[in-house]
Design a protein around this motif. Structure first.
Motif, PDB file in Angstrom:
ATOM      1  N   LEU A 169      -9.805 -31.583  -5.330  1.00  0.00           N
ATOM      2  CA  LEU A 169     -10.048 -30.252  -5.883  1.00  0.00           C
ATOM      3  C   LEU A 169     -10.776 -30.261  -7.224  1.00  0.00           C
ATOM      4  N   GLU A 170     -10.704 -31.354  -7.954  1.00  0.00           N
ATOM      5  CA  GLU A 170     -11.323 -31.384  -9.289  1.00  0.00           C
ATOM      6  C   GLU A 170     -12.803 -30.981  -9.280  1.00  0.00           C
ATOM      7  N   PRO A 171     -13.602 -31.418  -8.311  1.00  0.00           N
ATOM      8  CA  PRO A 171     -15.023 -31.021  -8.322  1.00  0.00           C
ATOM      9  C   PRO A 171     -15.248 -29.509  -8.228  1.00  0.00           C
ATOM     10  N   LYS A 172     -14.247 -28.771  -7.734  1.00  0.00           N
ATOM     11  CA  LYS A 172     -14.389 -27.321  -7.595  1.00  0.00           C
ATOM     12  C   LYS A 172     -13.960 -26.558  -8.850  1.00  0.00           C
ATOM     13  N   ILE A 173     -13.313 -27.246  -9.780  1.00  0.00           N
ATOM     14  CA  ILE A 173     -12.635 -26.553 -10.882  1.00  0.00           C
ATOM     15  C   ILE A 173     -13.584 -26.213 -12.032  1.00  0.00           C
ATOM     16  N   VAL A 174     -13.450 -24.975 -12.516  1.00  0.00           N
ATOM     17  CA  VAL A 174     -14.094 -24.552 -13.758  1.00  0.00           C
ATOM     18  C   VAL A 174     -12.985 -24.154 -14.729  1.00  0.00           C
ATOM     19  N   TYR A 175     -13.197 -24.453 -16.008  1.00  0.00           N
ATOM     20  CA  TYR A 175     -12.145 -24.241 -16.997  1.00  0.00           C
ATOM     21  C   TYR A 175     -12.410 -23.027 -17.886  1.00  0.00           C
ATOM     22  N   GLY A 176     -11.368 -22.235 -18.058  1.00  0.00           N
ATOM     23  CA  GLY A 176     -11.411 -21.156 -19.031  1.00  0.00           C
ATOM     24  C   GLY A 176     -10.783 -21.624 -20.331  1.00  0.00           C
ATOM     25  N   LYS A 177     -11.124 -20.972 -21.426  1.00  0.00           N
ATOM     26  CA  LYS A 177     -10.544 -21.349 -22.715  1.00  0.00           C
ATOM     27  C   LYS A 177      -9.037 -21.134 -22.726  1.00  0.00           C
ATOM     28  N   ASN A 178      -8.597 -20.169 -21.939  1.00  0.00           N
ATOM     29  CA  ASN A 178      -7.172 -19.851 -21.845  1.00  0.00           C
ATOM     30  C   ASN A 178      -6.919 -19.214 -20.488  1.00  0.00           C
ATOM     31  N   ILE A 179      -5.654 -18.868 -20.240  1.00  0.00           N
ATOM     32  CA  ILE A 179      -5.289 -18.352 -18.924  1.00  0.00           C
ATOM     33  C   ILE A 179      -5.906 -16.975 -18.659  1.00  0.00           C
ATOM     34  N   SER A 180      -6.150 -16.207 -19.711  1.00  0.00           N
ATOM     35  CA  SER A 180      -6.788 -14.894 -19.540  1.00  0.00           C
ATOM     36  C   SER A 180      -8.230 -15.046 -19.084  1.00  0.00           C
ATOM     37  N   GLU A 181      -8.934 -16.010 -19.665  1.00  0.00           N
ATOM     38  CA  GLU A 181     -10.327 -16.220 -19.257  1.00  0.00           C
ATOM     39  C   GLU A 181     -10.398 -16.750 -17.827  1.00  0.00           C
ATOM     40  N   ALA A 182      -9.445 -17.605 -17.449  1.00  0.00           N
ATOM     41  CA  ALA A 182      -9.401 -18.092 -16.069  1.00  0.00           C
ATOM     42  C   ALA A 182      -9.242 -16.917 -15.098  1.00  0.00           C
ATOM     43  N   MET A 183      -8.408 -15.964 -15.493  1.00  0.00           N
ATOM     44  CA  MET A 183      -8.210 -14.778 -14.643  1.00  0.00           C
ATOM     45  C   MET A 183      -9.493 -13.950 -14.576  1.00  0.00           C
ATOM     46  N   THR A 184     -10.209 -13.856 -15.694  1.00  0.00           N
ATOM     47  CA  THR A 184     -11.463 -13.100 -15.710  1.00  0.00           C
ATOM     48  C   THR A 184     -12.489 -13.702 -14.755  1.00  0.00           C
TER      49      THR A 184
END
Length: 272
Positions: free
Chosen positions: A180-195
């Motif tokens: 799954l790691e190749p699919k992952i993009v990181y947000g600065k925090n959990i709110s940005e991940a939700m965005t």
């Protein structure tokens, strides 16, 4: 015999005097009311709270209730726990720090940035997998993320966001990290991940239970045994010059009223 002209002048003079006194009285009352209103407006105590992003909804509601009860004005700064911790260590003017995990608070305490006797747990957080309601795929389990139609998975950066770290731990526990790691993009925090998810820039992602929006998202909680507990802690920042009010805020968060709001957003009370 009374001079009519002089009599009229006398009457006009008397009426003018009365009107002047009334005007002065009204002006004085208005000035006093303005002064009183200004005093009320400026007498509010201000408090600045640094808080983990997963607290955005819960603390916004708590802040409204606390301000009303204490004639205060709270300013929240929401962000990743790691970044907020660095800001406090660098002298950011926060009065309270509500972290997404206990270890960060303990670390700041060891370094002398926290008032030790104010440390307390205020809730246990939970994470889950989220997708938009109109998605064409099911994500009830971590294995579902292997679906080739799911090309981008959002999560908070595990290097400084406790919810991101818990997400990574869950993937590792499932033995799926390498896939799954190749699919992952990181947000600065959990709110940005939700965005990333709500804007369609990610097909699926890991978000906090406290942030889920049932009107637009499907959400499936992850077994808490698959990651370290998200024991969330709070404390007064030692550099604060409003420590009494800061203590009151922490007490309110942990009060029955505060915990009722926290539970509303999915946080498990510390005693449980």
């Amino acid at each position: 015999m009374i001079n009519i002209t002089n009599y009229k002048k006398l009457i006009i003079l008397i009426l003018s005097s009365i009107l002047s006194l009334v005007f002065i009285g009204c002006t004085t009352m208005n000035e006093n009311n303005l002064d009183n209103n200004t005093t009320l407006a400026t007498s509010k105590q201000e408090l600045t709270v640094a808080a983990a992003s997963d607290l955005t909804k819960a603390f916004t509601e708590i802040g409204i209730a606390f301000d009303k009860a204490h004639n205060s004005s709270i300013t929240f700064s929401f962000g990743s726990t790691g970044n907020l911790s660095e800001q406090i260590a660098n002298g950011a003017p926060f009065d309270v720090f509500a972290a997404a995990n206990e270890s960060i608070i303990n670390d700041l305490d060891t370094k002398g940035f926290i008032v030790s006797d104010t440390k307390s747990l205020y809730g246990l957080g939970r994470i889950g997998i989220a997708t938009l309601k109109d998605s064409s795929f099911e994500t009830s389990t971590l294995d579902d993320l292997l679906n080739p139609d799911i090309k981008i998975i959002a999560m908070a950066n595990p290097d400084h966001a406790p919810y991101g770290l818990a997400s990574k731990q869950a993937i590792v526990s499932a033995g799926l990290w390498d896939k799954l790691e190749p699919k992952i993009v990181y947000g600065k925090n959990i709110s940005e991940a939700m965005t990333f998810i709500t804007t369609g820039n990610a097909d699926a992602g890991f978000i906090a239970l406290s942030l889920k929006d049932d009107s637009i998202l499907n959400f499936n909680i992850i077994d808490s045994n698959m990651h370290n507990p998200l024991n969330q802690a709070i404390a007064v920042v030692k550099a604060s010059n409003k420590q009494d009010l800061a203590r009151e805020f922490i007490n309110y968060v942990n009060s029955s009223d505060g915990q009722a709001i926290m539970s509303k957003y999915g946080f498990i009370p510390p005693e449980e």
